[in-house]
Design an enzyme around this catalytic site. Sequence first.
Site, PDB file in Angstrom:
ATOM      1  N   TYR A 105     -11.854 -31.686  12.815  1.00  0.00           N
ATOM      2  CA  TYR A 105     -12.716 -33.022  13.330  1.00  0.00           C
ATOM      3  C   TYR A 105     -13.071 -33.924  12.201  1.00  0.00           C
ATOM      4  O   TYR A 105     -12.596 -35.182  12.527  1.00  0.00           O
ATOM      5  CB  TYR A 105     -14.024 -32.535  13.796  1.00  0.00           C
ATOM      6  CG  TYR A 105     -14.485 -33.714  14.882  1.00  0.00           C
ATOM      7  CD1 TYR A 105     -14.275 -33.917  15.929  1.00  0.00           C
ATOM      8  CD2 TYR A 105     -15.760 -34.323  14.248  1.00  0.00           C
ATOM      9  CE1 TYR A 105     -14.452 -34.991  16.780  1.00  0.00           C
ATOM     10  CE2 TYR A 105     -16.369 -35.434  14.952  1.00  0.00           C
ATOM     11  CZ  TYR A 105     -15.788 -35.763  16.266  1.00  0.00           C
ATOM     12  OH  TYR A 105     -16.349 -36.754  17.041  1.00  0.00           O
ATOM     13  N   ASP A 146      -3.218 -38.019  29.193  1.00  0.00           N
ATOM     14  CA  ASP A 146      -3.441 -37.345  27.874  1.00  0.00           C
ATOM     15  C   ASP A 146      -2.946 -38.345  26.761  1.00  0.00           C
ATOM     16  O   ASP A 146      -1.487 -38.594  26.593  1.00  0.00           O
ATOM     17  CB  ASP A 146      -2.793 -36.167  27.791  1.00  0.00           C
ATOM     18  CG  ASP A 146      -3.114 -35.245  26.428  1.00  0.00           C
ATOM     19  OD1 ASP A 146      -3.415 -35.925  25.382  1.00  0.00           O
ATOM     20  OD2 ASP A 146      -2.452 -34.005  26.319  1.00  0.00           O
TER      21      ASP A 146
END
Length: 277
Positions: free
Chosen positions: A153, A60
């Site tokens: 986003y 990650d």
Amino acid sequence: MKLDGKVAIVTGGGTGIGRAIAERLVGDGACVVIIGRRFQPLVETAAGLPAARVKTCAGDVSAAADVERIIATALSFGRGLHVLVNNAGLEQPLAKVADLDPEVWQQVLAVNLTGPFLMMKAALPHLVAAGGGSIINVSSLAGLVSPPGLPAYCAAKGGLISLSKQVAVDYGAQGVRCNAICPGGTRTEMIESAMGPFAEACGLTVDEVLAAFSRDVPLQRVASPEEIAGLCSFLASDEAAFITGAVIPVDGGAATVDVSGAAINRLAAERLGRGGA
């Protein structure tokens, strides 16, 4: 090949655009570490590539410990580090600011903005030690224009553009180039999955929805992942030695379009029987 001797990291490299980038960099001669949160897509991508020039690392990018392991995997090729492609991304469920869960906001920024920051922070000393290198940050058309309902986003991808320019300014004298690319609609498993339910509800195929999606784009289609990968390979190479701090749309011309004007022109053509001027 133009990337012979170079070592690259590609985050989010197991599927879609990231997979195409990893395959292209290897095809152009680089040794590549392919990063992703899911192990199986990494294995599937690596299986089609020369084993001596590919390593995989599940991790990650928003976790500092995983980032350290990713860098160590790249250095295990024994050639230093020359290229970093920050492609890993996380989509945001549609929601306006007042309706957006703060936890979703944090998750989207963690992967799309903090992740590239952590990767660059860890990679930069090695890029400098190698005599310079190339960082390619995969932003988005959504970093330049704002579709409805994507505040987290858009904020993350816009922030990534600014961060790319900052790195270009701060590390250019040490030979490090940093550029941001901004893909528009691209034909990947992700976009097909996202469009599927909408297409079904409209009684259309995914192809028909993507055609409608691209109707006002000058090239009137979505990209293939390979078209994004070609630009990344160029920016990674010495052929792009004087390009840094650039923000490059790869969107078929979408960022140049006045969508409201295109809609008026289309309405005139359909209803009045004439072409738009």
